[in-house]
Design a protein around this motif. Structure first.
Motif, mmCIF file in Angstrom:
data_model
loop_
_atom_site.group_PDB
_atom_site.id
_atom_site.type_symbol
_atom_site.label_atom_id
_atom_site.label_comp_id
_atom_site.label_asym_id
_atom_site.label_seq_id
_atom_site.Cartn_x
_atom_site.Cartn_y
_atom_site.Cartn_z
ATOM 1 N N GLY A 1 -3.242 2.227 -2.090
ATOM 2 C CA GLY A 1 -2.181 3.216 -1.944
ATOM 3 C C GLY A 1 -2.149 4.179 -3.126
ATOM 4 N N ILE B 1 -0.064 8.200 5.156
ATOM 5 C CA ILE B 1 -0.249 6.976 4.387
ATOM 6 C C ILE B 1 -0.016 5.721 5.245
ATOM 7 C CG2 ILE B 1 2.117 7.166 3.437
ATOM 8 C CD1 ILE B 1 -0.994 5.442 1.848
ATOM 9 N N ALA C 1 -2.411 2.665 5.636
ATOM 10 C CA ALA C 1 -1.900 1.335 5.270
ATOM 11 C C ALA C 1 -2.069 0.334 6.414
ATOM 12 C CB ALA C 1 -0.436 1.433 4.861
ATOM 13 N N PHE D 1 1.302 4.025 -3.094
ATOM 14 C CA PHE D 1 1.098 5.463 -2.847
ATOM 15 C C PHE D 1 2.283 6.272 -3.370
ATOM 16 C CE2 PHE D 1 1.797 9.039 0.144
ATOM 17 C CZ PHE D 1 0.594 9.712 0.026
ATOM 18 N N CYS E 1 0.842 -1.203 0.000
ATOM 19 C CA CYS E 1 0.000 0.000 0.000
ATOM 20 C C CYS E 1 0.881 1.259 0.000
ATOM 21 C CB CYS E 1 -0.919 -0.034 1.225
ATOM 22 S SG CYS E 1 -2.045 1.356 1.339
ATOM 23 N N TYR E 2 1.885 1.245 0.852
ATOM 24 C CA TYR E 2 2.786 2.398 0.948
ATOM 25 C C TYR E 2 3.475 2.662 -0.389
ATOM 26 C CZ TYR E 2 6.683 5.363 2.327
ATOM 27 O OH TYR E 2 7.578 6.408 2.407
#
Lengths: 375, 375
Positions: free
Chosen positions: B231, B89, B93, B78, B74-75
């Motif tokens: 993300g 974030i 996450a 992003f 997810c990070y």
């Protein structure tokens, strides 16, 4: 703000949910919202695999019927805040029914209940499906384990879908944001209330304090207060209205659950959708049983302890337990509490800052209908 | 868009998750987000009743450890979208880790697993707690049923909290709205994938088609593709990036799960946190076992059917099953698939519209680390 109709609310005549729903046909609209949401989910899940049809069908059946009380309170909370009925409030309110189904499906697994709303509980339904599948193929694992697993997943889906129904209902981001803290709260509260209940059943303690907390979190906030708050927030209601709705909703929610507990023991199975005395077989610890244990004679208590919570109770034994609840005056105590808390709710409604007379009358009618013997 | 670093990604040297995390200390930040969220929940639940402390403590333990793969994807999704790392974030996450814990807790109930991440599974933990409580008070009901019920509720709480963590992470309403369709999708997909898996175990069928669908929905979308999408959406990524992340994430997610399935059979218990051969005792139907069943000799197949899924397998029997998986060339087939799909993922990464070189390198390193033998 005192309203002339406040007094009118005290003499509403014979009010049933059917009368209340004459005002706005909430059950039909809620059913429509649930059905069209599940139509979309069905397509989405079919892309993953044909097996998922079984989950969608179970969700359709589990979301049919029921009194639609939580969406009703949500709707009238919205109207009480002056919300525009042209907005998709019934779509948002239907998410509370989806949440309720999630809680019921998991509750039935936890209680090993066989029946819900007159039909097999979800885990029993999946169990039967697996049994049929095994019989047809001549192979296959444990149907009981399959039923439990499948029902856990159904409850999870409904919990996820409740959220999706809410945030895709069509309200703008600001309205959804103001409702979300109440939506977060109700989901946590009902789960926490279930845990209190589980601890109470497992400990076998008939502690009145814990029974009252279960009453509050498993029922009062969940069934009445938070649905009102969610509706009011979506309708733009301010803090004063939110507080007034708590003052009306919490005692009313407790009165409703006390009535439900009485029906769980004394109710007509054709109306409750559960076998007679089911709560006695489950050993459901309620304010009713807590009062009985505190006030029963030694002989009564010994009988109660011997029978209460035995899954194989026959109708004579159920009758015996009912008599203990009557003779210890636990039933009368609950009836008194119901009357008292319903009065408190109606008093709070008199003082609530609600301009819309239709909402005021509907909330008064709902209070009577939700706590009456004929629910 | 071809990037010079694309070739570099093919020769990353010995990459472990530790190396990847040197770039941004994701595990520490995720732990911090989970802990501070649970601190707030603890206060909220304490107001409902002291019993809830048990649920919060179980949630704290269940959210400790783990590889934090989903928040990592997810990070980097992003960052790949050009998201500003000053934005919250990692808080958003962390909601994927909470979702993962919900799925694990319910999964362990469904599989009757005793151990998770080297500690008792949640339902076993609650069972022990109830056993101790009953022993102390001399009363009390069935500890096994209590354990299962309490773990169902813990999984529900984590599922609700995952949503709350996401929408209170601090992103603006527009960013959250664009991520929400992916967040809805991943929650439904993992639950649906679990159901496919449950049907597969219950049917006892080692069907390759179903094994591949489970691989996709229970693992590939859930572990890699959707976390990347969430993300990227929070970071303002467009459809082209979303599609490219699918092209990278789906094969990588499959490769990751194939590695995980191999580790479930051949892995070192000190690294997997599960007893050796646990998946063989559970009768977990995977691509690995589906391949073996399709390619084993008649004698091997008879042995396999006799032993696979027996909860009481001893170490000799586990060894025998392992040999069947080796000799049928199922292990080699899985290794080949892992190599092939990891290559596909890296090829897709080369073509992805990602300007930020740090993100590109991190995603390449994650691909190697997530599919390596030393995970």
């Amino acid at each position: 703000m005192l309203k002339a109709t406040g007094t009118c609310a005290r003499a509403p005549g014979p009010t049933t949910l059917r009368d209340v729903y004459a005002e706005a046909d909430i059950p039909t609209e809620i059913q429509r919202a649930l059905t069209s949401f599940l139509d979309i989910q069905q397509e989405r899940l079919a892309a993953i695999g044909p097996e998922l049809e079984e989950q969608v069908q179970a969700a359709r059946d589990a979301t049919s019927g029921g009194k639609r009380l939580r969406p009703s309170f949500c709707y009238w909370g919205f109207r009480a805040a002056g919300g525009n009925p042209e907005l998709p409030i019934l779509k948002a309110a239907a998410s509370l029914e989806m949440l309720h189904v999630s809680a019921l499906v998991h509750d039935d697994v936890m209680d090993s209940s066989d029946v819900r709303r007159g039909a097999p509980a979800a885990h029993r339904r999946f169990e039967a499906l697996q049994r049929a599948r095994s019989a047809a193929s001549g192979t296959g694992g444990d149907p009981v384990g399959f039923g439990i697993g499948a029902a856990i997943l159904l409850g999870d889906l409904c919990l996820i879908w409740a959220d999706e129904m809410m945030h895709t209902s069509g309200f703008d981001a600001a309205s959804l944001a103001s409702a979300s803290k109440f939506f977060d709260a109700v989901r946590v509260e009902v789960t926490a209330g279930q845990y209190l209940d589980l601890v109470a059943q497992a400990s076998g303690e008939a502690d009145m304090d814990r029974a009252l907390r279960v009453l509050r979190y498993k029922a009062a906030t969940y069934t009445v207060e938070r649905p009102l708050h969610i509706g009011a927030a979506l309708g733009g209601g301010g803090q004063h209205l939110i507080d007034s709705l708590s003052a009306y909703g919490l005692p009313l929610g407790e009165a409703f659950q006390l009535r439900d507990d009485l029906l769980g023991v004394f109710g007509d199975p054709s109306k409750t959708g559960k076998p007679a005395g089911d709560d006695l077989r489950e050993g459901k610890r309620t304010v009713l049983t807590a009062y009985a244990v505190e006030h029963a004679s030694e002989v009564q208590l010994a009988e109660f302890d011997r029978l209460f919570g035995r899954p194989d109770l026959d109708s004579d034994e159920i009758q015996l337990l009912r008599e203990i609840l009557q003779d210890s005056r636990a039933v009368q105590a609950c009836e008194n509490l119901i009357t008292e808390r319903t009065e408190d709710a109606l008093d709070a409604l008199d003082r609530a800052p609600i301009d819309d007379e239709t909402s005021r009358k509907a909330l008064a009618d709902l209070a009577i209908a939700a706590t009456s013997r004929h629910l």
